[in-house]
Every structure is written in structure tokens, then in C-alpha cells.
Motif scaffolding. Structure first.
Motif, PDB file in Angstrom:
ATOM      1  N   ASP A 327      21.374   6.855 -12.940  1.00 54.59           N
ATOM      2  CA  ASP A 327      20.690   6.735 -14.227  1.00 54.59           C
ATOM      3  C   ASP A 327      19.482   7.668 -14.176  1.00 54.59           C
ATOM      4  O   ASP A 327      18.579   7.465 -13.359  1.00 54.59           O
ATOM      5  CB  ASP A 327      20.217   5.299 -14.462  1.00 54.59           C
ATOM      6  CG  ASP A 327      21.370   4.351 -14.728  1.00 54.59           C
ATOM      7  OD1 ASP A 327      22.311   4.767 -15.421  1.00 54.59           O
ATOM      8  OD2 ASP A 327      21.318   3.212 -14.235  1.00 54.59           O
ATOM      9  N   ILE A 328      19.468   8.673 -15.047  1.00 53.26           N
ATOM     10  CA  ILE A 328      18.347   9.617 -15.054  1.00 53.26           C
ATOM     11  C   ILE A 328      17.752   9.632 -16.449  1.00 53.26           C
ATOM     12  O   ILE A 328      18.359  10.170 -17.385  1.00 53.26           O
ATOM     13  CB  ILE A 328      18.797  11.032 -14.643  1.00 53.26           C
ATOM     14  CG1 ILE A 328      19.520  11.002 -13.288  1.00 53.26           C
ATOM     15  CG2 ILE A 328      17.589  11.967 -14.583  1.00 53.26           C
ATOM     16  CD1 ILE A 328      19.964  12.364 -12.800  1.00 53.26           C
ATOM     17  N   PRO A 329      16.569   9.042 -16.638  1.00 57.27           N
ATOM     18  CA  PRO A 329      15.942   9.030 -17.968  1.00 57.27           C
ATOM     19  C   PRO A 329      15.675  10.455 -18.455  1.00 57.27           C
ATOM     20  O   PRO A 329      15.503  11.387 -17.662  1.00 57.27           O
ATOM     21  CB  PRO A 329      14.634   8.273 -17.730  1.00 57.27           C
ATOM     22  CG  PRO A 329      14.862   7.489 -16.478  1.00 57.27           C
ATOM     23  CD  PRO A 329      15.773   8.313 -15.646  1.00 57.27           C
ATOM     24  N   GLU A 330      15.606  10.622 -19.760  1.00 55.46           N
ATOM     25  CA  GLU A 330      15.476  11.959 -20.349  1.00 55.46           C
ATOM     26  C   GLU A 330      14.283  12.737 -19.819  1.00 55.46           C
ATOM     27  O   GLU A 330      14.421  13.916 -19.461  1.00 55.46           O
ATOM     28  CB  GLU A 330      15.417  11.844 -21.882  1.00 55.46           C
ATOM     29  CG  GLU A 330      15.628  13.175 -22.600  1.00 55.46           C
ATOM     30  CD  GLU A 330      16.986  13.797 -22.299  1.00 55.46           C
ATOM     31  OE1 GLU A 330      17.030  15.038 -22.133  1.00 55.46           O
ATOM     32  OE2 GLU A 330      17.978  13.056 -22.219  1.00 55.46           O
ATOM     33  N   ARG A 400       8.919   4.344 -15.053  1.00 56.27           N
ATOM     34  CA  ARG A 400       9.178   2.916 -15.276  1.00 56.27           C
ATOM     35  C   ARG A 400       7.926   2.131 -15.654  1.00 56.27           C
ATOM     36  O   ARG A 400       7.624   1.080 -15.084  1.00 56.27           O
ATOM     37  CB  ARG A 400       9.829   2.322 -14.024  1.00 56.27           C
ATOM     38  CG  ARG A 400      11.151   2.974 -13.664  1.00 56.27           C
ATOM     39  CD  ARG A 400      12.213   2.728 -14.716  1.00 56.27           C
ATOM     40  NE  ARG A 400      12.813   1.421 -14.540  1.00 56.27           N
ATOM     41  CZ  ARG A 400      13.166   0.624 -15.537  1.00 56.27           C
ATOM     42  NH1 ARG A 400      12.967   0.994 -16.784  1.00 56.27           N
ATOM     43  NH2 ARG A 400      13.716  -0.550 -15.293  1.00 56.27           N
ATOM     44  N   SER A 401       7.214   2.611 -16.659  1.00 59.92           N
ATOM     45  CA  SER A 401       6.005   1.913 -17.107  1.00 59.92           C
ATOM     46  C   SER A 401       6.327   0.558 -17.726  1.00 59.92           C
ATOM     47  O   SER A 401       5.447  -0.301 -17.835  1.00 59.92           O
ATOM     48  CB  SER A 401       5.233   2.782 -18.102  1.00 59.92           C
ATOM     49  OG  SER A 401       6.036   3.089 -19.221  1.00 59.92           O
ATOM     50  N   ASP A 402       7.566   0.346 -18.143  1.00 57.24           N
ATOM     51  CA  ASP A 402       7.958  -0.949 -18.689  1.00 57.24           C
ATOM     52  C   ASP A 402       8.077  -2.019 -17.617  1.00 57.24           C
ATOM     53  O   ASP A 402       8.065  -3.212 -17.911  1.00 57.24           O
ATOM     54  CB  ASP A 402       9.296  -0.825 -19.414  1.00 57.24           C
ATOM     55  CG  ASP A 402      10.427  -0.449 -18.461  1.00 57.24           C
ATOM     56  OD1 ASP A 402      10.264   0.558 -17.731  1.00 57.24           O
ATOM     57  OD2 ASP A 402      11.455  -1.153 -18.450  1.00 57.24           O
ATOM     58  N   LEU A 403       8.175  -1.568 -16.352  1.00 54.78           N
ATOM     59  CA  LEU A 403       8.462  -2.494 -15.261  1.00 54.78           C
ATOM     60  C   LEU A 403       7.345  -2.549 -14.231  1.00 54.78           C
ATOM     61  O   LEU A 403       7.009  -3.626 -13.731  1.00 54.78           O
ATOM     62  CB  LEU A 403       9.770  -2.071 -14.572  1.00 54.78           C
ATOM     63  CG  LEU A 403      10.264  -2.951 -13.425  1.00 54.78           C
ATOM     64  CD1 LEU A 403      10.728  -4.301 -13.966  1.00 54.78           C
ATOM     65  CD2 LEU A 403      11.405  -2.254 -12.680  1.00 54.78           C
ATOM     66  N   LEU A 404       6.749  -1.387 -13.916  1.00 56.31           N
ATOM     67  CA  LEU A 404       5.837  -1.297 -12.788  1.00 56.31           C
ATOM     68  C   LEU A 404       4.441  -0.888 -13.239  1.00 56.31           C
ATOM     69  O   LEU A 404       4.275  -0.084 -14.159  1.00 56.31           O
ATOM     70  CB  LEU A 404       6.353  -0.263 -11.774  1.00 56.31           C
ATOM     71  CG  LEU A 404       7.770  -0.471 -11.240  1.00 56.31           C
ATOM     72  CD1 LEU A 404       8.160   0.688 -10.332  1.00 56.31           C
ATOM     73  CD2 LEU A 404       7.887  -1.807 -10.506  1.00 56.31           C
ATOM     74  N   ASN A 405       3.442  -1.402 -12.556  1.00 54.91           N
ATOM     75  CA  ASN A 405       2.070  -0.991 -12.832  1.00 54.91           C
ATOM     76  C   ASN A 405       1.827   0.418 -12.277  1.00 54.91           C
ATOM     77  O   ASN A 405       2.675   0.987 -11.570  1.00 54.91           O
ATOM     78  CB  ASN A 405       1.076  -2.003 -12.257  1.00 54.91           C
ATOM     79  CG  ASN A 405       1.226  -2.186 -10.744  1.00 54.91           C
ATOM     80  OD1 ASN A 405       1.163  -1.222  -9.992  1.00 54.91           O
ATOM     81  ND2 ASN A 405       1.413  -3.436 -10.316  1.00 54.91           N
ATOM     82  N   ASP A 549      14.023   1.571  -8.559  1.00 52.79           N
ATOM     83  CA  ASP A 549      13.125   0.826  -9.435  1.00 52.79           C
ATOM     84  C   ASP A 549      12.060   0.056  -8.655  1.00 52.79           C
ATOM     85  O   ASP A 549      11.050  -0.359  -9.226  1.00 52.79           O
ATOM     86  CB  ASP A 549      13.912  -0.152 -10.309  1.00 52.79           C
ATOM     87  CG  ASP A 549      14.453   0.505 -11.571  1.00 52.79           C
ATOM     88  OD1 ASP A 549      14.104   1.671 -11.834  1.00 52.79           O
ATOM     89  OD2 ASP A 549      15.223  -0.155 -12.295  1.00 52.79           O
ATOM     90  N   VAL A 550      12.278  -0.149  -7.368  1.00 48.46           N
ATOM     91  CA  VAL A 550      11.271  -0.816  -6.550  1.00 48.46           C
ATOM     92  C   VAL A 550      10.066   0.092  -6.351  1.00 48.46           C
ATOM     93  O   VAL A 550       8.936  -0.364  -6.234  1.00 48.46           O
ATOM     94  CB  VAL A 550      11.865  -1.231  -5.184  1.00 48.46           C
ATOM     95  CG1 VAL A 550      10.789  -1.808  -4.276  1.00 48.46           C
ATOM     96  CG2 VAL A 550      12.984  -2.251  -5.388  1.00 48.46           C
ATOM     97  N   GLY A 551      10.286   1.405  -6.340  1.00 49.87           N
ATOM     98  CA  GLY A 551       9.212   2.358  -6.086  1.00 49.87           C
ATOM     99  C   GLY A 551       9.094   2.653  -4.606  1.00 49.87           C
ATOM    100  O   GLY A 551       9.807   2.106  -3.763  1.00 49.87           O
ATOM    101  N   SER A 552       8.155   3.545  -4.284  1.00 46.29           N
ATOM    102  CA  SER A 552       7.991   3.984  -2.898  1.00 46.29           C
ATOM    103  C   SER A 552       7.132   2.991  -2.137  1.00 46.29           C
ATOM    104  O   SER A 552       5.912   3.143  -2.018  1.00 46.29           O
ATOM    105  CB  SER A 552       7.356   5.379  -2.845  1.00 46.29           C
ATOM    106  OG  SER A 552       7.270   5.824  -1.507  1.00 46.29           O
ATOM    107  N   VAL A 553       7.778   1.982  -1.602  1.00 45.66           N
ATOM    108  CA  VAL A 553       7.083   0.955  -0.830  1.00 45.66           C
ATOM    109  C   VAL A 553       7.455   1.121   0.637  1.00 45.66           C
ATOM    110  O   VAL A 553       8.348   1.886   0.998  1.00 45.66           O
ATOM    111  CB  VAL A 553       7.465  -0.453  -1.327  1.00 45.66           C
ATOM    112  CG1 VAL A 553       7.027  -0.654  -2.762  1.00 45.66           C
ATOM    113  CG2 VAL A 553       8.976  -0.703  -1.178  1.00 45.66           C
TER     114      VAL A 553
END
Length: 573
Positions: A327-330, A400-405, A549-553
Motif C-alpha cells: 500500500d503506497i499512499p499518493e 500516517r497522521s491519522d494514526l500516529l503522533n 504502520d508501527v513506525g521506526s521503533v
């Protein structure tokens, strides 16, 4: 349109507050993250500045302990921030922050590199650049203060690193070779040459920057170099701390060393098999690579051709992988490929700004005199730095501003997660058929072999382990590392010399690539096993989406997040 976007929580607010505080305390980070408001500033690199940043990290962690998670995203944020910011504080308390000096990632380089990320279109942009250049003397004076304080405690970089940084600082100080000279000479705000007050500001700023680096070189030569030792290894205690920092995971370093030896042997055997496929039985990888280098059909001439090939290759990968394997957002589908203004030989990625007005960029720093480039070597590099490598990973998380700070999206970066993903992506592209040409496959293996070799070299030298018998046995040292590196990397000696200096001065960073790949593959394989236990096959596209979607943790946090609930639904789109 996002359905039912996640509402921000008190933990998100704590993370946002920390990002704003970090941006004010570290304007280099603000520019890197694309956060406005600090474009003409530089950080306080004195002991006082380091203390302020450590206190901010510790206060954020303390605040988190007073809060309760509202959802699974909060659980991960709390774990990730506690791990990352806790390590920041631990590095400060151990004295590691104030003593930083190496050939690739220390204030010597970072204070110059930030100018690559600054916009240069308008008069206002160049005014910010000019003011930031005039701030360099204070920033480098603070840095020298920290180095002196560390030296009092006996914490001085190895002589090899100091000598290399002296050379870098002298180049930046010399008007005829300085980046600041050429940078200002190329200024074209609003399409025209600067004049009046702006021209004066830029001339003064460049002169101040050169003067500051000249003073740094003198301080390193006169004060620090005489106190430096010749031993390159940092020892187990320091190495374990940096390994945890770069991986976000605790690993058994002795077992990892042995695994590195085994992985190197496995990749070498695979290289031998591919070389035989190319040119017949008995052909060594070195012989096959020499023949590929001589093939005009696999060479590019000039940096214009290199840049065009990078862009075409990247664009094609994005077009073919989007909506099929990933999945690659525009906004993430835009990646700029550029020739870097520096000439160090590095290839690297810089992420987009928070609003994507500055896109993700792949940079190639071409050394002086290098005019030809082998596509068979570098195809896998484009996948590593672009899609599905760093660009997909970093830019998709930023989106992913809808999901992550903001901290999760932009400010948290773990080398083992990021570089491990990029190597994982290289292997994935081979699995997807993008490296079916044996020449391209050999290029990927060449990089994988180097990454495996430096696991062995890095741990071996810094922990003082026993060297292999083919290196003469005894204890690992720089001379043995040099011979080992030449035997396992098909690169010009000039490149390799810089690489060796990098490994010796930046402990545990280089192994984080291959060890990170190993941990990514273990997490994927565990998820596949758990899916099979439920009578299903792992949906790899969904796994990648959920993982990114978890991000670089940290990789321990990533493992607990993905494996703890393998049947969790995909995050909201």
C-alpha cells in the motif's frame, strides 16, 4: 477520506510536547523533520546544551509513567518512547554524547550536512541560510567545550578519528575547497543573484563558517590529538550500550558474532553459485564482477546519466509495486533522486517534511574523478534507499497522521529497524523477481556480503575477540580488519578506507543493518508460523502494511507489537 480517524490521547499530547521541545533544543533535528520555526538556529553543543536535551528526555519519560494507555497505539508509544528516550538519557549519563567525534556522524559533519536539507528557492530561504551560517562559530565553540570536558575525564576519540576529522574541518575551512564557498556562490534566490544586504549576509556567513571550522581543526590538532590513543576498539561495556541504541534490542553479542561468520560463509557460497551461472563453473565472484564492470551495456557515464537512471528505476519500482505488493499512499509515490553537493562517496536517503512539501530524496555523493557507474552493482541500492526500502518505510510512516503522533511518525528513528528493513527489502525484491538477472543478483549479494562481513569485523575489533586463523589469529585489530574488509568487499580501496574508519569510530552502527535484517526476518517468520497454526497463510502485503504502520521503533518493541497479537486487524486507512 479517513473513516473514524483516531482521536489524540494524553500520551499523544506528551509526545507532541516533547517534539516541540526537541525542535527548540535541537534545530538540526527540527530541519531534518521539516518542522518550521528554527531555520536560522543551531543547537547548543556545550555541556549545558547536552544536559538540557537529556533533561527533556527524562522528563517526558517520567510524565508517561503517570498516564494510562487509551488504546494499542498508546501502548506502543509508551514502550517506544520509554526505550528510546531512556537510552538517550543513559548515553548522556555515560558521557557518550559529549565525546562524539567520528568520520561520519558527529557534529563535525552534522553541522554542515543540515544545509543540504534547507530550501533554497527564495530570498527568505537564503536569509535563513545566511543567519544559520553565522551561528556556526557559537555552535562549534560549544562543541569544543564538550570535547574538552570529556577529555578531562579521559574520554577522547581514537587518534584515527581525530586525524580524519581534522582533515574534514580543514577542507571546510579552506576558501578554495569549502562547501560554504561553493554553496553561497550558487545562490539564486527567486532566480537571480543575491544583492545588497542578502549578498553581504551570505558572504559574511560563509566566511564565519569557514573561520569556525578552521578554529575547530586547530583545537583538534593542538588539544585533542596529543591526548588520543591508538586503540580503536571501545570495549564490551560501551559496545553493548551502543548496540542497544542502534538495534532497539538486546542481543547476545558473542552469538551474533558467530552467526555473522556463518552468514558470511552462506552469502559467499551463494555468490560463487551466481558467478558460475554467469560465466561458467570455476568463475570467482571477483572475476565475474570484473567482467561485468567491463561490459559497456551495464555502465552509465556522467552524473546526469546516473541521476536519470536512478529516477527512472525508482519511478518504475513505485509504479509496479503500488497497489500490488504494498500500500503506497499518493504523496509517498513521489521520490526525488539527486546528486549530492558533497563528494564523499555515500548514497543516502533523507525523509520528507511533515507536510510533504519537501519530498523524500535519494542522494548520491560522487567522489572527485568518478565518472562511470555500474548499474548491476547499484540496482539493489535504488531499492534499498527508495521503494520498498527507506522511502516506503519512512515516508509512509510520515504520512500516517491519522494514526500516529509526530514523534512516532517523524522523530523516532532506530537504525536496526530502518537499515534492517532496507536490507530486508533488497532480499524481498529478489524474491519478487526484480533481481532475476544474475548480474543484478550478484550486485545484491555483493552488498549483503559486505554487511555480513562488518558484523564480524565490528564486533571482533570492538570486543577484542580472537581473529580467524586466516588473518593470523591473535586479537582483532585495525590491520586485520583492513585485510578482512578487502577480502570481502569488491570496492575501491579509497571507499574501503573510509568504510573502515567509519566502523572503527561508530561502534555497533554498521552491524545494525544485517542484524536488523535478521530480526525483521525472524519477526516475519514467527508471524507466518502463528498464521499457519490458525490454519491460514500469512498475507505478506498486510503484514508489511501493519509493520510499517508501527513506525521506526526499537526491534524489541516491534516484535512485541506484531507477534503479541498476530490476528489484529490492519490499522485504519
Amino acid at each position: 477520506m479517513i473513516d473514524n480517524p483516531r482521536e489524540a490521547t494524553r500520551i499523544d499530547a506528551t509526545a507532541e510536547d516533547y517534539v516541540q521541545r526537541l525542535a527548540a533544543l535541537d534545530p538540526l533535528a527540527a530541519t531534518s523533520l521539516g518542522l518550521p520555526g528554527h531555520e536560522d538556529e543551531l543547537p547548543d553543543l556545550s555541556p549545558r546544551g547536552h544536559l538540557a536535551r537529556a533533561e527533556a528526555a527524562m522528563e517526558a519519560v517520567a510524565h508517561l509513567t503517570e498516564l494510562e494507555a487509551a488504546d494499542e497505539v498508546d501502548v506502543v508509544t509508551m514502550a517506544a518512547m520509554s526505550e528510546r528516550l531512556g537510552l538517550d538519557a543513559e548515553l548522556y549519563m555515560s558521557g557518550e554524547v559529549g565525546r562524539q567525534l567520528n568520520v561520519i556522524h558527529s557534529p563535525v559533519q552534522n553541522l554542515r550536512d543540515v544545509f543540504d536539507l534547507m530550501p533554497t528557492d527564495t530570498t527568505e530561504h537564503w536569509e535563513s541560510i545566511g543567519r544559520r551560517m553565522t551561528a556556526l562559530p557559537d555552535a562549534l565553540a560549544g562543541y569544543q567545550e564538550s570535547l574538552r570536558a570529556a577529555a578531562v575525564d579521559g574520554k577522547v576519540a581514537a587518534r584515527r578519528q581525530i586525524e580524519a576529522c581534522i582533515a574534514q574541518a580543514e577542507e571546510l575551512a579552506d576558501e578554495s575547497t569549502s562547501f560554504f564557498t561553493t554553496f553561497v556562490a550558487g545562490a539564486r534566490p527567486d532566480g537571480s543573484e543575491p544583492s545588497g544586504a542578502l549578498a553581504d549576509l551570505l558572504t559574511t556567513g560563509a566566511a564565519e563558517a569557514r573561520r569556525a571550522y578552521g578554529e575547530l581543526s586547530q583545537m583538534l590538532r593542538r588539544e585533542l590529538a596529543p591526548k588520543a590513543g591508538t586503540r580503536d576498539g571501545v570495549g564490551r561495556e560501551r559496545y553493548e550500550l551502543w548496540s542497544r541504541y542502534f538495534l532497539g534490542a538486546t542481543v547476545d553479542l558473542d552469538e551474533t558474532y558467530e552467526w555473522g561468520c556463518e552468514e558470511l560463509a552462506r552469502v559467499t557460497a551463494e555468490q560463487n553459485a551466481v558467478a558460475a551461472r554467469l560465466y561458467g563453473p570455476g568463475t570467482t565472484p571477483a572475476e565475474a564482477m570484473a567482467r561485468l564492470d567491463a561490459d559497456p551495456a551495464r555502465r552509465l557515464r556522467g552524473t546526469d546519466a546516473l541521476q536519470a537512471w536512478m529516477q527512472e528505476t525508482s519511478d518504475r519500482a513505485v509504479a509496479e509495486l503500488a497497489d500490488t505488493h504494498f500500500d503506497i499512499p499518493e504523496p509517498v509515490r513521489r521520490l526525488e533522486c539527486r546528486i549530492a553537493p558533497t563528494q564523499t562517496g555515500g548514497i543516502y536517503y533523507t525523509g520528507p517534511s511533515a507536510d510533504f512539501s519537501r519530498p523524500g530524496r535519494m542522494w548520491w555523493s560522487v567522489p572527485p574523478g568518478v565518472t562511470e557507474f555500474a548499474t548491476w552493482r547499484e540496482l539493489t541500492t535504488v531499492y534499498h534507499e527508495g521503494v520498498p526500502g527507506h522511502h516506503l518505510q519512512i515516508a509512509q510512516t510520515a504520512y500516517r497522521s491519522d494514526l500516529l503522533n509526530t514523534w512516532r511518525r517523524l522523530a523516532c528513528w532506530v537504525s536496526g529497524h530502518g537499515e534492517g528493513w532496507a536490507l530486508y527489502a533488497e532480499r524481498l525484491m529478489a524474491d519478487l523477481g526484480y533481481l532475476d538477472d544474475p548480474a543484478d543478483h550478484l550486485g545484491m549479494l555483493d552488498g549483503q556480503r559486505l554487511r555480513a562481513a562488518r558484523v564480524v569485523l565490528d564486533i571482533g575489533v570492538h570486543l577484542g575477540k580472537r581473529a580467524p586463523e586466516d588473518l593470523g589469529g591473535g586479537t582483532w585489530d585495525a590491520l586485520k580488519a583492513w585485510e578482512f574488509l578487502k577480502a570481502n568487499a569488491n570496492m575501491a580501496e579509497g571507499f574501503l578506507a573510509f568504510e573502515l574508519d567509519r566502523y572503527l569510530g561508530w561502534p555497533a552502527q554498521a552491524p545494525s543493518y544485517k542484524v536488523g535484517q535478521r530480526l525483521w526476518e525472524q519477526i516475519r517468520d514467527t508471524s507466518a508460523q502463528e498464521a499457519r497454526a490458525r490454519g491460514e497463510e500469512l498475507d505478506l502485503k498486510a503484514f508489511h502494511r501493519r509493520a510499517l504502520d508501527v513506525g521506526s521503533v526499537g526491534l524489541d518493541v516491534l516484535r512485541s507489537t506484531l507477534v503479541r497479537r498476530p490476528d489484529a486487524p490492519a490499522s485504519r486507512r
